[in-house]
Scaffold this active site. Structure first.
Site, short mmCIF file in Angstrom:
data_model
loop_
_atom_site.label_atom_id
_atom_site.label_comp_id
_atom_site.label_asym_id
_atom_site.label_seq_id
_atom_site.Cartn_x
_atom_site.Cartn_y
_atom_site.Cartn_z
N LYS A 22 36.84 -2.74 -62.11
CA LYS A 22 36.48 -2.44 -63.51
C LYS A 22 36.83 -0.99 -63.84
CE LYS A 22 31.98 -1.29 -64.45
NZ LYS A 22 31.84 0.03 -65.11
N ASN A 23 36.41 -0.08 -62.96
CA ASN A 23 36.57 1.34 -63.28
C ASN A 23 38.00 1.84 -63.10
OD1 ASN A 23 33.93 1.36 -63.99
ND2 ASN A 23 33.19 2.49 -62.21
N ARG A 93 30.68 3.45 -72.34
CA ARG A 93 31.02 4.86 -72.40
C ARG A 93 32.49 5.12 -72.12
NH1 ARG A 93 27.70 8.86 -72.25
NH2 ARG A 93 29.25 9.91 -70.99
N CYS A 117 22.45 6.97 -71.61
CA CYS A 117 22.22 5.59 -71.18
C CYS A 117 21.16 5.62 -70.10
CB CYS A 117 23.51 4.94 -70.70
SG CYS A 117 24.19 5.71 -69.26
N ARG A 122 24.55 11.99 -69.59
CA ARG A 122 25.99 11.83 -69.48
C ARG A 122 26.81 12.52 -70.60
NH1 ARG A 122 27.37 5.80 -67.76
NH2 ARG A 122 29.16 6.80 -66.80
N PRO A 123 26.86 13.86 -70.56
CA PRO A 123 27.62 14.58 -71.59
C PRO A 123 29.14 14.42 -71.42
CG PRO A 123 26.79 16.10 -69.92
CD PRO A 123 26.24 14.74 -69.58
N ASP A 125 31.16 17.23 -72.39
CA ASP A 125 31.62 18.59 -72.68
C ASP A 125 32.87 18.97 -71.86
OD1 ASP A 125 29.70 18.32 -70.53
OD2 ASP A 125 29.71 20.49 -70.32
N ASP A 310 27.46 4.74 -57.40
CA ASP A 310 27.42 3.35 -57.86
C ASP A 310 26.96 2.36 -56.78
OD1 ASP A 310 28.26 4.25 -60.32
OD2 ASP A 310 30.36 3.69 -60.04
N ARG A 402 28.09 -6.88 -67.01
CA ARG A 402 29.00 -5.80 -67.44
C ARG A 402 29.99 -5.45 -66.34
NH1 ARG A 402 26.10 -0.77 -68.51
NH2 ARG A 402 28.24 -0.12 -68.54
#
Ligand code: EPU
Length: 423
Positions: A22-23, A93, A117, A122-123, A125, A310, A402
């Site tokens: 997925k990632n 995200r 979340c 989880r910024p 920047d 994860d 998901r």
């Protein structure tokens, strides 16, 4: 809304196939935006997050179709609405990944600022800092990131992408994708080294990009004028593979896990062996067995090649049955412990102390109704349910959908007893 009823304890045996990652697939879907024409991901997993990204691409005006035999086809010849809408990006995200490619290809883009979340705030920047270094002008307007390239286009720069928790995976992806079409050379220092980032870089090179240092914290990207679409099978999902490894260990069983590269999972294999499992490379994957006591082990999550965040929740389920005490420390998302209270409802003995959890091993877990809170926490509850005595009911199974394609069917095929019920 679906729930799982899980009977335990069970013994597992046989072979289980890992899907495409997925990632890895999500950023490759974003990379398709860099080239006119049709990009194909033959082994894109059929998951809720992937389908949300398909919706996002379609909303941009891109043509997307899935064909069961040949995978996911993304034709980004036309992009007529370069806007990542709030209603789509808030669900997933990874939507932030359209920022770099659209800025590079079209010179402008607007993407909803992703919210927090369940695993933390989880910024983004560092993503923005990297794109600004390439010359982008970035403003925040009504909850949207509005980015524009200078009139001559993005230009290469030397960029440091480290942050308070180490490197950033999607931040590296975003800046690397933008830099492929920038003028001149970009050097990214403190780049994320995760195998999924390397897979994206290899895919971009197959599209005509010039990226070197792949898999290292220093990426050098020579900008090119344009990229061409490709067919790119993504790497196997090391997190799904790790989840199945824990499934074998927590049920005191043996499983053959196929389509995973354990060279990408050295830290995970190291911890499994320390816990008492036998892990052997075999035929496109590995065999994992644990017969005998589960030994305690300390785990600290870190950026790759360290132990992946994860898999933290899944290993906590396993260590909750160890014959001693373990300490699990989160160095990526210090608040990613929503599973702790739920596992304690199953008679685990877990105590949170700041960014760590003291796991006092118990002799057995006892089935209970529990609530999934995020993707990996719900995987941990399924694992715990297979080892617990009685019938565990996991609510909010949509979290697990998901990131795992029909996990209950895969696990039932090797001996689990999991029922999906629409309530
Ligand atoms: N961070 C910042 N600023 C930024 C970006 C990140 O401070 O601009 C911080 C984060 O808050 C976090 C750390 O840096 O503390 C690392 O976050 P990272 O950016 O690497 O995470 P991500 O790229 O948003 C990806 C995976 C996650 C995985 C993390 C870490 C995808 C789609 N998501 O997220 O996967 O946990 O890397 O490995 O690739 C999952 O699949 O369950 C999942 C959450």
């Amino acid at each position: 809304m679906d729930i799982f009823e899980i009977d335990g304890p069970v013994k597992l045996s046989g072979s289980i196939d890992v899907a495409g990652s997925k990632n890895a697939a999500l950023p490759v879907m974003a990379a398709a935006l860099l080239a006119a024409g049709e990009t194909v991901i033959p082994n894109a997993p059929n998951l809720a997050d992937i389908r949300s990204f398909e919706t996002l691409l379609t909303s941009l005006g891109v043509s997307v179709r899935r064909d069961d035999k040949h995978g996911l086809h993304i034709d980004a010849t036309t992009i007529d609405n370069p806007v990542g809408e709030y209603d789509i990006v808030r669900k997933m995200r990874a939507g932030i990944c359209i920022l770099g490619p659209l800025l590079a290809r079209l010179g402008k883009v607007k993407v909803s600022m992703p919210g927090g979340c369940a695993i933390g705030d989880r910024p983004v920047d560092i993503h923005l800092r990297g794109l600004k270094a390439l010359g982008a002008r970035i403003n925040l307007e009504n909850g949207y990131i509005v980015a524009e390239a200078p009139s001559g286009g993005l230009r290469g720069a030397q960029i440091f992408l480290g942050g308070p928790f180490g490197s950033t995976v999607l931040g590296t992806d975003n800046v690397m994708m933008a830099a492929t079409l920038a003028k001149g050379t970009t050097i990214i220092e403190s780049a994320a080294c995760e195998p999924e980032v390397a897979d994206l870089a290899n895919c971009l090179n197959a599209m005509g990009a010039k990226i070197s240092g792949i898999g290292s914290p220093r990426l050098t990207i020579e900008g090119v004028r344009e990229l061409s679409p490709v067919s790119w099978p993504v790497i196997g999902d090391r997190i799904e593979a790790g989840t199945f490894m824990v499934a074998a260990a927590i049920t005191q069983s043996r499983l053959q896990i196929r389509n995973c590269d354990i060279n990408n999972m050295i830290a995970v294999v190291d911890r499994l062996r320390c816990i008492g499992a036998v892990v052997e490379a075999a035929d496109g994957g590995c065999d994992v067995a644990l017969h005998g006591p589960i030994r305690p082990a300390d785990i600290t999550t870190q950026p790759y090649p360290g132990f992946p965040t994860d898999l933290q929740a899944q290993f906590m389920a396993l260590l909750s049955l160890a014959d001693g005490n373990s300490v699990i420390t989160e160095k990526i998302y210090p608040d990613r412990f929503m599973h702790v209270a739920e596992m304690n409802r199953m008679a685990a003995n877990l105590r949170k102390e700041g960014p760590s959890v003291i796991v006092a091993g118990v002799e057995k877990l006892i089935a209970a109704p529990v609530m999934a809170s995020d993707l990996r926490a719900s995987a941990a509850l399924v694992l715990a349910g297979m080892a617990a005595t009685g019938t565990t009911v996991v609510q909010r199974v949509y979290h697990i959908d998901r990131g795992y394609d029909k996990i209950e069917q895969k696990l039932n095929a090797v001996g689990a007893k999991i029922r999906r019920i629409d309530v």
